[in-house]
Write a protein that holds these residues in place. Structure first.
Motif, PDB file in Angstrom:
ATOM      1  N   ILE A   1       0.777  26.419   7.188  1.00 39.11           N
ATOM      2  CA  ILE A   1       0.556  27.616   6.363  1.00 39.11           C
ATOM      3  C   ILE A   1       1.891  28.300   6.089  1.00 39.11           C
ATOM      4  O   ILE A   1       2.191  28.687   4.958  1.00 39.11           O
ATOM      5  CB  ILE A   1      -0.422  28.596   7.049  1.00 39.11           C
ATOM      6  CG1 ILE A   1      -1.834  28.007   7.080  1.00 39.11           C
ATOM      7  CG2 ILE A   1      -0.436  29.949   6.312  1.00 39.11           C
ATOM      8  CD1 ILE A   1      -2.824  28.808   7.920  1.00 39.11           C
ATOM      9  N   ASP A   2       2.702  28.432   7.116  1.00 35.61           N
ATOM     10  CA  ASP A   2       3.987  29.110   6.982  1.00 35.61           C
ATOM     11  C   ASP A   2       4.901  28.396   5.980  1.00 35.61           C
ATOM     12  O   ASP A   2       5.611  29.039   5.221  1.00 35.61           O
ATOM     13  CB  ASP A   2       4.669  29.214   8.345  1.00 35.61           C
ATOM     14  CG  ASP A   2       5.825  30.187   8.343  1.00 35.61           C
ATOM     15  OD1 ASP A   2       5.553  31.412   8.317  1.00 35.61           O
ATOM     16  OD2 ASP A   2       6.983  29.740   8.346  1.00 35.61           O
ATOM     17  N   LYS A   3       4.866  27.071   5.974  1.00 33.77           N
ATOM     18  CA  LYS A   3       5.725  26.286   5.085  1.00 33.77           C
ATOM     19  C   LYS A   3       5.218  26.240   3.650  1.00 33.77           C
ATOM     20  O   LYS A   3       6.012  26.144   2.720  1.00 33.77           O
ATOM     21  CB  LYS A   3       5.835  24.842   5.594  1.00 33.77           C
ATOM     22  CG  LYS A   3       6.743  24.661   6.765  1.00 33.77           C
ATOM     23  CD  LYS A   3       6.807  23.194   7.142  1.00 33.77           C
ATOM     24  CE  LYS A   3       7.727  22.962   8.314  1.00 33.77           C
ATOM     25  NZ  LYS A   3       7.730  21.565   8.732  1.00 33.77           N
TER      26      LYS A   3
ATOM     27  N   LYS B   1       5.226  33.570  20.823  1.00 32.38           N
ATOM     28  CA  LYS B   1       6.553  33.546  21.471  1.00 32.38           C
ATOM     29  C   LYS B   1       7.353  32.321  21.030  1.00 32.38           C
ATOM     30  O   LYS B   1       8.523  32.408  20.675  1.00 32.38           O
ATOM     31  CB  LYS B   1       6.399  33.539  22.994  1.00 32.38           C
ATOM     32  CG  LYS B   1       6.005  34.864  23.569  1.00 32.38           C
ATOM     33  CD  LYS B   1       5.907  34.786  25.077  1.00 32.38           C
ATOM     34  CE  LYS B   1       5.417  36.115  25.635  1.00 32.38           C
ATOM     35  NZ  LYS B   1       5.118  36.029  27.061  1.00 32.38           N
ATOM     36  N   GLU B   2       6.689  31.177  21.065  1.00 32.98           N
ATOM     37  CA  GLU B   2       7.355  29.914  20.762  1.00 32.98           C
ATOM     38  C   GLU B   2       7.819  29.821  19.309  1.00 32.98           C
ATOM     39  O   GLU B   2       8.873  29.255  19.014  1.00 32.98           O
ATOM     40  CB  GLU B   2       6.372  28.770  21.068  1.00 32.98           C
ATOM     41  CG  GLU B   2       6.930  27.392  20.950  1.00 32.98           C
ATOM     42  CD  GLU B   2       5.879  26.338  21.287  1.00 32.98           C
ATOM     43  OE1 GLU B   2       5.867  25.307  20.610  1.00 32.98           O
ATOM     44  OE2 GLU B   2       5.069  26.545  22.224  1.00 32.98           O
ATOM     45  N   LEU B   3       7.026  30.367  18.409  1.00 28.53           N
ATOM     46  CA  LEU B   3       7.308  30.259  16.971  1.00 28.53           C
ATOM     47  C   LEU B   3       7.684  31.619  16.373  1.00 28.53           C
ATOM     48  O   LEU B   3       7.356  31.922  15.227  1.00 28.53           O
ATOM     49  CB  LEU B   3       6.067  29.707  16.245  1.00 28.53           C
ATOM     50  CG  LEU B   3       5.538  28.362  16.730  1.00 28.53           C
ATOM     51  CD1 LEU B   3       4.217  28.029  16.058  1.00 28.53           C
ATOM     52  CD2 LEU B   3       6.564  27.252  16.505  1.00 28.53           C
ATOM     53  N   ALA B   4       8.413  32.399  17.130  1.00 32.29           N
ATOM     54  CA  ALA B   4       8.748  33.771  16.726  1.00 32.29           C
ATOM     55  C   ALA B   4       9.486  33.850  15.391  1.00 32.29           C
ATOM     56  O   ALA B   4       9.410  34.871  14.704  1.00 32.29           O
ATOM     57  CB  ALA B   4       9.566  34.448  17.814  1.00 32.29           C
ATOM     58  N   ASP B   5      10.152  32.775  14.995  1.00 27.59           N
ATOM     59  CA  ASP B   5      10.912  32.789  13.750  1.00 27.59           C
ATOM     60  C   ASP B   5      10.071  32.505  12.506  1.00 27.59           C
ATOM     61  O   ASP B   5      10.574  32.620  11.385  1.00 27.59           O
ATOM     62  CB  ASP B   5      12.067  31.782  13.818  1.00 27.59           C
ATOM     63  CG  ASP B   5      13.134  32.218  14.804  1.00 27.59           C
ATOM     64  OD1 ASP B   5      13.240  33.437  15.077  1.00 27.59           O
ATOM     65  OD2 ASP B   5      13.858  31.339  15.311  1.00 27.59           O
ATOM     66  N   LEU B   6       8.831  32.144  12.679  1.00 31.20           N
ATOM     67  CA  LEU B   6       7.978  31.893  11.514  1.00 31.20           C
ATOM     68  C   LEU B   6       7.756  33.185  10.740  1.00 31.20           C
ATOM     69  O   LEU B   6       7.554  34.253  11.323  1.00 31.20           O
ATOM     70  CB  LEU B   6       6.613  31.345  11.937  1.00 31.20           C
ATOM     71  CG  LEU B   6       6.523  29.919  12.447  1.00 31.20           C
ATOM     72  CD1 LEU B   6       5.069  29.536  12.649  1.00 31.20           C
ATOM     73  CD2 LEU B   6       7.191  28.933  11.518  1.00 31.20           C
ATOM     74  N   ARG B   7       7.745  33.069   9.413  1.00 29.03           N
ATOM     75  CA  ARG B   7       7.478  34.250   8.580  1.00 29.03           C
ATOM     76  C   ARG B   7       6.121  34.869   8.919  1.00 29.03           C
ATOM     77  O   ARG B   7       5.993  36.086   8.975  1.00 29.03           O
ATOM     78  CB  ARG B   7       7.514  33.880   7.097  1.00 29.03           C
ATOM     79  CG  ARG B   7       8.910  33.629   6.565  1.00 29.03           C
ATOM     80  CD  ARG B   7       8.905  33.111   5.139  1.00 29.03           C
ATOM     81  NE  ARG B   7       8.228  31.816   5.094  1.00 29.03           N
ATOM     82  CZ  ARG B   7       7.245  31.508   4.237  1.00 29.03           C
ATOM     83  NH1 ARG B   7       6.847  32.367   3.337  1.00 29.03           N
ATOM     84  NH2 ARG B   7       6.679  30.329   4.264  1.00 29.03           N
ATOM     85  N   LEU B   8       5.130  34.026   9.159  1.00 29.07           N
ATOM     86  CA  LEU B   8       3.792  34.540   9.482  1.00 29.07           C
ATOM     87  C   LEU B   8       3.825  35.469  10.690  1.00 29.07           C
ATOM     88  O   LEU B   8       3.157  36.497  10.714  1.00 29.07           O
ATOM     89  CB  LEU B   8       2.826  33.395   9.789  1.00 29.07           C
ATOM     90  CG  LEU B   8       2.125  32.716   8.637  1.00 29.07           C
ATOM     91  CD1 LEU B   8       1.252  31.589   9.164  1.00 29.07           C
ATOM     92  CD2 LEU B   8       1.318  33.669   7.808  1.00 29.07           C
ATOM     93  N   PHE B   9       4.589  35.106  11.689  1.00 27.56           N
ATOM     94  CA  PHE B   9       4.603  35.873  12.932  1.00 27.56           C
ATOM     95  C   PHE B   9       5.555  37.066  12.898  1.00 27.56           C
ATOM     96  O   PHE B   9       5.702  37.776  13.879  1.00 27.56           O
ATOM     97  CB  PHE B   9       4.913  34.969  14.120  1.00 27.56           C
ATOM     98  CG  PHE B   9       3.772  34.056  14.488  1.00 27.56           C
ATOM     99  CD1 PHE B   9       2.465  34.350  14.116  1.00 27.56           C
ATOM    100  CD2 PHE B   9       3.989  32.915  15.222  1.00 27.56           C
ATOM    101  CE1 PHE B   9       1.411  33.521  14.455  1.00 27.56           C
ATOM    102  CE2 PHE B   9       2.933  32.074  15.586  1.00 27.56           C
ATOM    103  CZ  PHE B   9       1.651  32.384  15.193  1.00 27.56           C
TER     104      PHE B   9
END
Length: 123
Positions: free
Chosen positions: A19-21, A97-105
């Motif tokens: 989704i983020d991509k 926490k693991e994917l903190a750099d995703l725009r969604l998060f």
């Protein structure tokens, strides 16, 4: 974590990354709601408003990803809903926490809960 829980985490992770991509999160979305439903499934919607005292914000579906429902979301129907909520909550906390750099998060607020129940605020 059990093998089933690890597998579920990878399925949810792959879905969120996809989704983020592939989707553009509108800049006015301030909250995401991961909605659980029975038979067990998981979907994602976003809202332009958030109020911890008024969970109706999660009903406003201002952002609906094309892949709204998590594909391959498999969790035993033998589990009680409370167990499913606990597993998905722990999984999402770890992924945030693991994917903190995703725009969604990067949204301000993230919650999880059953569509007809109370929300658990994750962020």
């Amino acid at each position: 974590m059990s093998t089933q829980t690890n597998d579920l985490k990878e399925i949810i992770k792959k879905w969120i990354i996809n989704i983020d991509k592939t989707e553009e999160l509108p800049s006015d979305i301030v909250a995401l709601s991961f909605n659980l439903y029975e038979p067990y499934g998981l979907e994602l919607v976003g809202s332009t408003w958030f109020d911890e005292e008024d969970e109706d914000w999660a009903c406003d579906e201002d952002f609906e990803p094309i892949q709204r429902s998590c594909p391959d979301f498999k969790i035993s129907d033998d589990l009680e809903w409370e167990e499913v909520l606990e597993i998905v909550t722990a999984t999402l906390k770890a992924l945030i926490k693991e994917l903190a750099d995703l725009r969604l998060f990067k949204v301000e607020h993230i919650a999880v809960g059953f569509v007809d129940g109370d929300l658990i605020i994750l962020k």
